[in-house]
Write an enzyme that holds these catalytic residues in place. Structure first.
Site, PDB file in Angstrom:
ATOM      1  N   HIS A 130       0.897  -1.163  -0.053  1.00 52.27           N
ATOM      2  CA  HIS A 130      -0.043  -0.076   0.088  1.00 52.27           C
ATOM      3  C   HIS A 130       0.878   1.214   0.192  1.00 52.27           C
ATOM      4  O   HIS A 130       0.967   1.836   1.038  1.00 52.27           O
ATOM      5  CB  HIS A 130      -1.050  -0.068   1.208  1.00 52.27           C
ATOM      6  CG  HIS A 130      -2.146   0.851   1.122  1.00 52.27           C
ATOM      7  ND1 HIS A 130      -2.418   1.669   0.095  1.00 52.27           N
ATOM      8  CD2 HIS A 130      -3.280   1.078   2.037  1.00 52.27           C
ATOM      9  CE1 HIS A 130      -3.457   2.366   0.478  1.00 52.27           C
ATOM     10  NE2 HIS A 130      -3.772   1.995   1.354  1.00 52.27           N
ATOM     11  N   ASP A 221      -2.592  -1.886  12.284  1.00 56.47           N
ATOM     12  CA  ASP A 221      -3.628  -1.903  11.608  1.00 56.47           C
ATOM     13  C   ASP A 221      -4.439  -2.847  11.788  1.00 56.47           C
ATOM     14  O   ASP A 221      -4.353  -3.751  12.708  1.00 56.47           O
ATOM     15  CB  ASP A 221      -2.734  -2.114   9.951  1.00 56.47           C
ATOM     16  CG  ASP A 221      -3.838  -1.946   8.703  1.00 56.47           C
ATOM     17  OD1 ASP A 221      -4.788  -1.763   8.887  1.00 56.47           O
ATOM     18  OD2 ASP A 221      -3.424  -2.663   7.701  1.00 56.47           O
TER      19      ASP A 221
HETATM   20  N1   CP Z   1      -6.195   3.717   4.537  1.00 56.12           N
HETATM   21  C1   CP Z   1      -6.750   3.577   3.329  1.00 56.12           C
HETATM   22  O1   CP Z   1      -6.591   3.028   2.342  1.00 56.12           O
HETATM   23  O2   CP Z   1      -8.257   3.860   3.514  1.00 56.12           O
HETATM   24  P1   CP Z   1      -9.469   3.300   2.738  1.00 56.12           P
HETATM   25  O3   CP Z   1      -9.484   1.744   2.703  1.00 56.12           O
HETATM   26  O4   CP Z   1     -10.581   3.944   3.216  1.00 56.12           O
HETATM   27  O5   CP Z   1      -9.214   3.691   1.266  1.00 56.12           O
HETATM   28  N1  NVA Z   2      -4.534  -3.987   5.718  1.00 57.86           N
HETATM   29  C1  NVA Z   2      -5.496  -3.199   5.470  1.00 57.86           C
HETATM   30  C2  NVA Z   2      -5.570  -1.747   4.877  1.00 57.86           C
HETATM   31  C3  NVA Z   2      -6.957  -1.018   4.620  1.00 57.86           C
HETATM   32  C4  NVA Z   2      -6.484   0.366   4.128  1.00 57.86           C
HETATM   33  C5  NVA Z   2      -6.332  -4.020   4.284  1.00 57.86           C
HETATM   34  O1  NVA Z   2      -5.662  -4.670   3.127  1.00 57.86           O
HETATM   35  O2  NVA Z   2      -7.670  -4.261   4.535  1.00 57.86           O
END
Ligand code: CP
Ligand code: NVA
Length: 302
Positions: A130, A221
């Site tokens: 990410h 997270d």
């Molecule tokens: N942190 C993040 O990516 O949030 P969303 O899933 O709301 O885009």
């Molecule tokens: N680790 C989480 C991040 C969400 C923004 C997911 O992948 O769901």
């Protein structure tokens, strides 16, 4: 082609320049000064295969502020969602739009999209990484504690996609990253091997308290990422909750970060995320500024 796929694809100079631009864009927006319009007359398609609040809205607003036009696409409503290949999707969208952002389940699909698109592709989260989140997180670290080199960060909980991008950033920017993941939830072995080979200051810890001691940033997270099964995760992660006891052993000026969405009472106690050391909403705001700088960088190459 200037894709933005992963932090590790970059040299630190380029990423620092993007972060500097993000800082300038934040100041410009807040001061009400005329905003640069590098996306004037350009279209950016955003494909979502998973839900999103921050990524969707911050990109949509950011593209508009830079003079461009966002097009939001739900994968379920596209032919891609019923079997059209990602390669054909890449070729077709490249004939219409000037860049593509994608949030998808498979990192390989992101790579396939990028290799067949003739416009920049941006990773808006995969099961593997990410990077847009981490650009905002780095901006937040700088806002809180200044230059990145030598800072200390502690990650607690799941060795997930967000952690992979944190590891890559720690290696590039030479800050200390202590990782306390539950047994069986370590980050991918190849990412750790790469980080070690690069000489990254990355350490793995069994004890969350030891990992958090004197650290300047505690970050966690959700325990169940999109696409994960619950299994025994609730029990497995319980000792890794970020709560007041953990914040107490961190540095005096430590901050708490979380990419959001968060579940209070699971990975973080309400007293921490809603407490004075939490910077999670500044971090969420920085998604807007950091991604605008990423977009500007992508378009500066064309
Ligand atoms: N942190 C993040 O990516 O949030 P969303 O899933 O709301 O885009
Ligand atoms: N680790 C989480 C991040 C969400 C923004 C997911 O992948 O769901």
């Amino acid at each position: 082609m200037r894709h933005f796929l992963d932090i590790k694809d970059f040299d630190v100079k380029t990423l620092q320049a993007i972060l500097d631009d993000a800082r300038d864009l934040k100041i410009a927006l807040r001061s009400g000064r005329t905003h640069p319009q590098p996306l004037a007359g350009r279209f950016v398609a955003m494909i979502f295969e998973k839900p999103s609040t921050r990524t969707r809205v911050s990109f949509e607003v950011g593209i508009s502020q830079l003079g461009g036009s966002p097009i939001i696409l739900s994968a379920a409503d596209m032919q891609f969602g019923r079997g059209e290949t990602i390669e054909d999707t890449a070729r077709v969208l490249s004939r219409y739009v000037d860049a593509i952002m994608i949030r998808c389940f498979s990192h390989q699909q992101l790579l396939d999209l990028a290799s067949h698109a003739t416009v920049p592709v941006i990773n808006g989260l995969t099961e593997r990484s990410h990077p847009c989140q981490i650009m905002a997180d780095l901006q937040t670290m700088i806002d809180c504690h200044g230059p990145l080199e030598g800072q200390s960060v502690t990650w607690l909980g799941d060795g997930n996609n967000v952690l992979v991008s944190w590891i890559e950033a720690a290696v590039l920017f030479r800050f200390e990253l202590r990782i306390a993941c539950a047994d069986g939830y370590s980050p991918p072995a190849d990412v750790l091997a790469w980080a070690m080979a690069q000489g990254g200051d990355i350490t793995l810890h069994d004890n969350p308290i030891e990992a958090a001691r004197n650290s300047q940033t505690l970050v966690t997270d959700v325990w169940i990422s999109m696409g994960d099964d619950e299994g025994t995760r609730m029990q497995d992660f319980t000792p890794y909750q970020v709560n007041a006891d953990l914040m107490k052993v961190a540095a005096g000026d430590a901050v708490f970060m979380h990419c959001l969405p968060a579940i209070r009472g699971q990975e973080v106690a309400a007293e921490v995320i809603d407490g004075p050391q939490s910077v999670v909403f500044d971090e969420a705001e920085n998604r807007l500024h950091a991604q605008k700088a990423v977009l500007a960088w992508c378009f500066a190459g064309n």
